[in-house]
Design an enzyme around this catalytic site. Structure first.
Site, mmCIF file in Angstrom:
data_model
loop_
_atom_site.group_PDB
_atom_site.id
_atom_site.type_symbol
_atom_site.label_atom_id
_atom_site.label_comp_id
_atom_site.label_asym_id
_atom_site.label_seq_id
_atom_site.Cartn_x
_atom_site.Cartn_y
_atom_site.Cartn_z
ATOM 1 N N ASP A 37 2.347 -4.986 2.897
ATOM 2 C CA ASP A 37 3.044 -3.821 3.452
ATOM 3 C C ASP A 37 4.332 -3.534 2.683
ATOM 4 O O ASP A 37 4.683 -2.376 2.432
ATOM 5 C CB ASP A 37 3.365 -4.054 4.924
ATOM 6 C CG ASP A 37 2.132 -3.973 5.809
ATOM 7 O OD1 ASP A 37 1.069 -3.535 5.321
ATOM 8 O OD2 ASP A 37 2.234 -4.347 6.991
ATOM 9 N N ASP A 88 -4.198 3.993 -7.613
ATOM 10 C CA ASP A 88 -4.644 2.817 -6.865
ATOM 11 C C ASP A 88 -3.931 1.582 -7.407
ATOM 12 O O ASP A 88 -3.955 1.328 -8.621
ATOM 13 C CB ASP A 88 -6.162 2.650 -7.006
ATOM 14 C CG ASP A 88 -6.703 1.551 -6.115
ATOM 15 O OD1 ASP A 88 -7.029 1.848 -4.957
ATOM 16 O OD2 ASP A 88 -6.795 0.400 -6.574
ATOM 17 N N ILE A 89 -3.268 0.837 -6.515
ATOM 18 C CA ILE A 89 -2.547 -0.368 -6.929
ATOM 19 C C ILE A 89 -3.551 -1.431 -7.377
ATOM 20 O O ILE A 89 -4.499 -1.744 -6.648
ATOM 21 C CB ILE A 89 -1.671 -0.908 -5.782
ATOM 22 C CG1 ILE A 89 -0.644 0.152 -5.360
ATOM 23 C CG2 ILE A 89 -0.973 -2.197 -6.191
ATOM 24 C CD1 ILE A 89 0.142 -0.224 -4.118
ATOM 25 N N GLU A 116 -4.543 1.053 -0.315
ATOM 26 C CA GLU A 116 -3.586 1.011 -1.429
ATOM 27 C C GLU A 116 -3.757 2.205 -2.360
ATOM 28 O O GLU A 116 -3.281 2.198 -3.493
ATOM 29 C CB GLU A 116 -3.750 -0.294 -2.219
ATOM 30 C CG GLU A 116 -5.050 -0.430 -2.991
ATOM 31 C CD GLU A 116 -6.191 -0.995 -2.181
ATOM 32 O OE1 GLU A 116 -7.141 -1.507 -2.789
ATOM 33 O OE2 GLU A 116 -6.138 -0.927 -0.935
ATOM 34 N N ASN A 158 -2.769 -9.391 -0.957
ATOM 35 C CA ASN A 158 -2.894 -9.691 0.467
ATOM 36 C C ASN A 158 -3.421 -11.102 0.702
ATOM 37 O O ASN A 158 -2.936 -11.824 1.579
ATOM 38 C CB ASN A 158 -3.825 -8.683 1.138
ATOM 39 C CG ASN A 158 -3.104 -7.394 1.528
ATOM 40 O OD1 ASN A 158 -1.896 -7.382 1.735
ATOM 41 N ND2 ASN A 158 -3.851 -6.313 1.628
#
Length: 253
Positions: free
Chosen positions: A144, A127-128, A170, A135
């Site tokens: 993106d 997971d980022i 993500e 965002n």
């Protein structure tokens, strides 16, 4: 796809005409037949031994002409409508990774197969870190870009037998075939270090991106739900411990 001469297509393939050799003395003849740049043609028949002819389909019409003329037509093969729909159904259009639907089917099959044969198999859940902040700060277009770049970087750290999929948002899942817990941890940390070392757009000189990863190995008698749930719990542990790290379900709190 690579450019080919039309006589290199397989029967049944569809291709776009890219160019017709202007030095060919029969160019006018080909164009009079309706063959020109941008047209789609179907390879219906190719006989290099007996008749030395190519038969093409063009808008429902059959065109037959010698191989000597075919050699002057350059084409780009295209995917069939079915193949395009299949890819849209199985792959994430943004990152090019397998999507969750396709990964679910492959994972279930592979987990059953490896469990039946008592072979090692592991799963990573990545997971980022702080992606919502990305965002909110830079916009969804920037988000993106980061997802696409992350998929490339993570994929570069994997082996050919491994499978990377976009699990959602993500979050990415990695299937590691024939891999014990210690090896899975090493691969996960290789992903983490590569992500940490690269500057992602749109950060430039503003900072680096990090990723948290949970690792879980298939246990005797284990199934799909248990394995994914354990990787997810390990990911939560990595997040809770401060992010930018790899954790396993067996780690101490």
């Amino acid at each position: 796809m690579a450019l080919l001469h039309i006589n290199e297509l397989y029967t049944g393939e569809t291709a776009e005409i890219v160019a017709i050799n202007s030095n060919c003395s029969d160019t006018r003849r080909l164009r009079d037949m309706g063959l020109r740049e941008g047209r789609m043609v179907d390879m219906l028949h190719f006989d290099p031994l007996v008749s030395h002819k190519v038969v093409l389909g063009l808008d429902g019409t059959r065109l037959a002409f010698p191989l000597t003329l075919a050699a002057h037509i350059v084409v780009r093969p295209i995917k069939s409508h079915f193949e395009t729909l299949r890819d849209m159904a199985n792959y994430d259009q943004l990152t090019g990774c397998l999507n969750r639907h396709a990964a679910n089917m492959i994972l279930r099959h592979e987990i059953r197969r490896y469990a039946d044969q008592e072979l090692p198999l592991a799963v990573l859940m990545a997971d980022i870190d702080h992606f919502k902040k990305v965002n909110d700060t830079f916009g969804h277009t920037a988000g993106d870009q980061i997802l696409k770049k992350f998929a490339q970087v993570a994929g570069s750290a994997l082996r050919r037998c491994d499978m990377l999929c976009r699990w959602g948002g993500e979050e990415f899942l990695v299937l590691l075939r024939g891999t014990v817990e210690e090896e899975a941890f090493q691969i996960a940390d290789r992903i983490r270090r590569r992500v940490e070392s690269i500057t992602f757009p749109p950060y430039d000189a503003c900072g680096l991106l990090t990723v948290s990863i949970g690792s879980a190995a298939l246990l005797p008698g284990g199934n799909f739900e248990q394995l994914v749930a354990e990787a997810d719990k390990a990911l939560y542990r990595a997040k809770h411990a401060g992010r930018n790290r790899v954790a396993t379900i067996s780690d101490e709190c």
